[in-house]
Design a protein around this motif. Sequence first.
Motif, mmCIF file in Angstrom:
data_model
loop_
_atom_site.group_PDB
_atom_site.id
_atom_site.type_symbol
_atom_site.label_atom_id
_atom_site.label_comp_id
_atom_site.label_asym_id
_atom_site.label_seq_id
_atom_site.Cartn_x
_atom_site.Cartn_y
_atom_site.Cartn_z
ATOM 1 N N GLY A 177 18.074 85.859 56.450
ATOM 2 C CA GLY A 177 18.084 86.439 55.310
ATOM 3 C C GLY A 177 19.280 87.261 55.206
ATOM 4 N N LYS A 178 19.799 87.960 56.316
ATOM 5 C CA LYS A 178 20.922 88.822 56.287
ATOM 6 C C LYS A 178 22.230 87.569 56.309
ATOM 7 C CE LYS A 178 18.436 92.290 59.192
ATOM 8 N NZ LYS A 178 18.423 93.024 60.203
ATOM 9 N N VAL A 179 22.165 86.498 57.081
ATOM 10 C CA VAL A 179 23.183 85.832 57.079
ATOM 11 C C VAL A 179 23.431 85.183 55.765
ATOM 12 C CG1 VAL A 179 24.079 83.485 57.848
ATOM 13 C CG2 VAL A 179 22.978 85.262 59.578
ATOM 14 N N ARG A 180 22.420 84.787 55.013
ATOM 15 C CA ARG A 180 22.493 84.259 53.678
ATOM 16 C C ARG A 180 23.191 85.408 52.725
ATOM 17 N NH1 ARG A 180 23.446 83.073 49.358
ATOM 18 N NH2 ARG A 180 22.533 81.826 47.780
ATOM 19 N N MET A 181 22.806 86.684 52.758
ATOM 20 C CA MET A 181 23.368 87.696 52.180
ATOM 21 C C MET A 181 24.816 87.810 52.169
ATOM 22 S SD MET A 181 20.314 90.442 52.381
ATOM 23 C CE MET A 181 21.132 91.723 51.568
ATOM 24 N N LEU A 182 25.207 87.665 53.468
ATOM 25 C CA LEU A 182 26.757 87.789 53.905
ATOM 26 C C LEU A 182 27.402 86.630 53.536
ATOM 27 C CD1 LEU A 182 26.089 89.213 57.495
ATOM 28 C CD2 LEU A 182 26.963 90.497 55.209
ATOM 29 N N CYS A 183 26.673 85.692 53.030
ATOM 30 C CA CYS A 183 27.514 84.401 52.697
ATOM 31 C C CYS A 183 28.142 84.565 51.209
ATOM 32 C CB CYS A 183 26.860 83.046 53.061
ATOM 33 S SG CYS A 183 26.473 82.979 54.743
ATOM 34 N N GLU A 184 27.402 85.628 50.468
ATOM 35 C CA GLU A 184 27.810 85.463 49.178
ATOM 36 C C GLU A 184 29.122 85.394 48.433
ATOM 37 O OE1 GLU A 184 28.609 87.071 45.190
ATOM 38 O OE2 GLU A 184 29.647 88.152 47.065
ATOM 39 N N PRO A 185 30.287 85.928 49.267
ATOM 40 C CA PRO A 185 31.710 85.585 48.815
ATOM 41 C C PRO A 185 32.036 84.089 48.765
ATOM 42 C CG PRO A 185 31.567 87.505 50.351
ATOM 43 C CD PRO A 185 30.193 86.851 50.559
ATOM 44 N N TRP A 186 31.407 83.379 49.394
ATOM 45 C CA TRP A 186 31.935 81.960 49.426
ATOM 46 C C TRP A 186 30.836 81.079 48.630
ATOM 47 C CZ3 TRP A 186 31.671 85.257 53.666
ATOM 48 C CH2 TRP A 186 33.054 85.588 54.308
ATOM 49 N N ILE A 187 30.006 81.619 47.930
ATOM 50 C CA ILE A 187 29.098 80.824 46.755
ATOM 51 C C ILE A 187 30.096 80.713 45.525
ATOM 52 C CG2 ILE A 187 26.932 80.967 45.573
ATOM 53 C CD1 ILE A 187 26.514 80.809 48.463
ATOM 54 N N GLY A 188 30.001 79.733 45.172
ATOM 55 C CA GLY A 188 30.665 79.323 44.041
ATOM 56 C C GLY A 188 30.117 80.049 42.646
ATOM 57 N N THR A 189 31.076 80.281 41.729
ATOM 58 C CA THR A 189 30.555 81.031 40.452
ATOM 59 C C THR A 189 30.074 79.936 39.400
ATOM 60 O OG1 THR A 189 32.976 80.366 39.504
ATOM 61 C CG2 THR A 189 32.680 82.371 40.737
ATOM 62 N N ARG A 190 29.293 80.720 38.698
ATOM 63 C CA ARG A 190 28.535 79.706 37.661
ATOM 64 C C ARG A 190 29.330 79.656 36.426
ATOM 65 N NH1 ARG A 190 24.775 81.767 33.403
ATOM 66 N NH2 ARG A 190 23.121 80.150 32.989
ATOM 67 N N LYS A 191 29.133 78.237 36.022
ATOM 68 C CA LYS A 191 30.133 77.743 34.948
ATOM 69 C C LYS A 191 29.503 77.712 33.604
ATOM 70 C CE LYS A 191 33.508 77.283 37.886
ATOM 71 N NZ LYS A 191 34.510 78.183 37.942
ATOM 72 N N GLY A 192 29.444 78.783 33.043
ATOM 73 C CA GLY A 192 28.688 78.710 31.682
ATOM 74 C C GLY A 192 27.143 78.471 31.733
ATOM 75 N N GLY A 193 26.789 77.922 30.759
ATOM 76 C CA GLY A 193 25.214 77.351 30.596
ATOM 77 C C GLY A 193 24.440 78.407 29.885
ATOM 78 N N GLU A 194 23.013 78.337 29.864
ATOM 79 C CA GLU A 194 22.088 79.033 29.393
ATOM 80 C C GLU A 194 22.095 80.409 30.081
ATOM 81 O OE1 GLU A 194 18.613 77.298 29.464
ATOM 82 O OE2 GLU A 194 18.997 75.348 27.919
ATOM 83 N N GLU A 195 21.412 81.476 29.319
ATOM 84 C CA GLU A 195 21.467 82.837 29.588
ATOM 85 C C GLU A 195 20.466 82.917 30.868
ATOM 86 O OE1 GLU A 195 19.687 86.917 28.069
ATOM 87 O OE2 GLU A 195 19.372 85.283 26.773
#
Length: 512
Positions: A146-164
Motif C-alpha cells: 500500500g505504501k509503494v502504491r501511494m508513492l507511485c502517485e506522481p507517475w499515474i496518468g491524469t484523467r482526461k475529462g469524462g463524467e463527474e
Amino acid sequence: MSAQPIYERNRIEAERGPHRRIVVIGGGISGLSSAWFVQEKARERGMPISLTLLEGSPRLGGVICAERRDGCLLECGPDSIVTQKPAGLDLCHRLGLEDQLYFPETNGGLQILRGGAPYPLPEGLRFGVATKIRPLLASPLFSMPGKVRMLCEPWIGTRKGGEEESVAQLIRRRLGHEVLERVIEPIMAGIFLTDAESLSARRVAPQLVALETRYGSLVRGLTEAGREGPPRPGTGKPPAPMVAALRGGSGTLVRRLSDRLEGRVCCNTPVVELAFDSVAARWRVATAAGHHHEADAVLIAGPAHRAAAWFPREDPLAAQLRGIRYASCTTLNLIYRRDQLANVAPINGFFVPASEGLSFFACTYVHHKFPFRVPADKAVFRVFLRNGLAGAPRLDLGEWVDRVHGDLAPILQARGMPLDACITRFPWAMPRQEVGLTARLAQVQALANQRPGLFLAGGCAGVVGLPDCITSGERAAAGALDFLAAKAEAADRGFAAAGSALAANRTEIEAR
C-alpha cells in the motif's frame, strides 16, 4: 394650500409602511443567519423592512442542540466551527462572541483506528497524499504494498475529462485502494455521513481535483502549494487552528442570533403552502394553523424535502428539491468516571474504517478536546453511529450503549458500564454531497430565479457545515434586499411617470 398629488401621497405612505415584508422560513443556523443578515444589511442601506421568521418545531437551532448531564455539556449536533472557512468566526466576531471562542489543541493530530488501537496519520500525509517518505514508511497504518502504491502517485496518468468523479474513484485511481479504505473513507463518512463511493470529489475535495488538473500529480501539487502557502516571517500570521468552539456550546450562537433579531420569530409554526400572487406581486405563506403571511420576498432556509411540499407536486422546482437526498445522523454521548478508564490517550479522537467492524465511524474525546465542558473526574466520548448508513440495525438507547461500550471498552480498558448516556437522532441531518448534486442545484437555482422574490439558503442550496450555511444565509439576504431595492426603484419610476402624466394633464385642462 393645494392638495398633495395622489401619486405623491401613495409614495410617502408606501415608504412609511412595512411595504418591504420579508419572511424567512426555517429557524436553523441558515434561517437565523439569513434573518440576521437581512436585518443588518437593511439597516446599513437605510431600508425599512418588516421581518418574520417561521420555524415549524418548538425551538430554534435545527441540528444545533445540547444536553447537560452529570455536570457535562453534551453536544448532540455540531460541536465546533471550521476555521478554514471564515464565515463562522466572522459571524461570532460581529455578534460580540470573541471572548467565548476556544481553539482546541491538536495534541495527537488526526488518529485512525487500526487493529483496535488509534494511530496518528504519518507526518506529511495530507488528503491521503504522502509528501514525506520516511514517516509514511514507518507508519503501521499501511502495508508495504500500500505504501509503494501511494508513492507511485506522481507517475499515474491524469484523467482526461469524462463524467463527474466520486471521491473513491479519484483516490483509488491516484493513490490506491488501501489509503481509501483505511483513511479517506472513514474521514469522509465521519464528516459528510456518506460513503466515499457516492461523494462528489468536485464538491468535497475540490482542492485535489484542482491539483491534478494544474500539476498532473497530487504529490507535486501539494509540494508546490506547501512552498507557496506558509507566510514568510514578518509578512503574515501563523496558520489558525482547524476548528474553534464556543465555551458555552454551539447553542450560544443560536441564542445570540435570536436575541439580536428585531422582527417576529414564530416557533411551532409549520408552513404548509407557498404561493405567488402575480396580481399583488407578493408571496402568500400559509401555516398549519390557518394563518397567512404576505411577503415581498421569501427566504427558504429549511430542508429541501420540506420546501418541496409547499409547492404543487407537479411544479418543476418541487421535483428538483425532492431530488436532493439527505444523510441521517445519530450521535451517542457516553459519560464515564476517569478512574474507570486505564487507557485514556491525550487525543481529540479517532476515525474508524469499516474494516474494523465497529458500531461507529468516529469518536471524539470531549474531555480532552473541550476540557471546560467536562468535570475533571469525568470522561466523555461522543461517537457517530453507523445506523445512518445502508443496512444498519435499528436499536434503542440501551442496545446502542451496550454495543458501543463493548467496542470502546477494549480501546479504553474500561471497567464497568458508563454512568450515563445521551442519544440524538437526526433523520434528515444534511444534504448528501454526492455525484450529480451540483447539476441538480443549478437547476434548482435556475427555477428559483424565475420566481420574483424567492431565495434559497441552507439545505435548499445544498450546503453543509456551519460556515457554508452562514454564507448561504448572507448571500440569500443580500439577494433579497437587492431585489427589494430594485422593486422600490421601479415603483419610484412608476410614481414619477404617473406624476408627470397627471401634471401634464392638469396643465392641459387649465389651458383649456
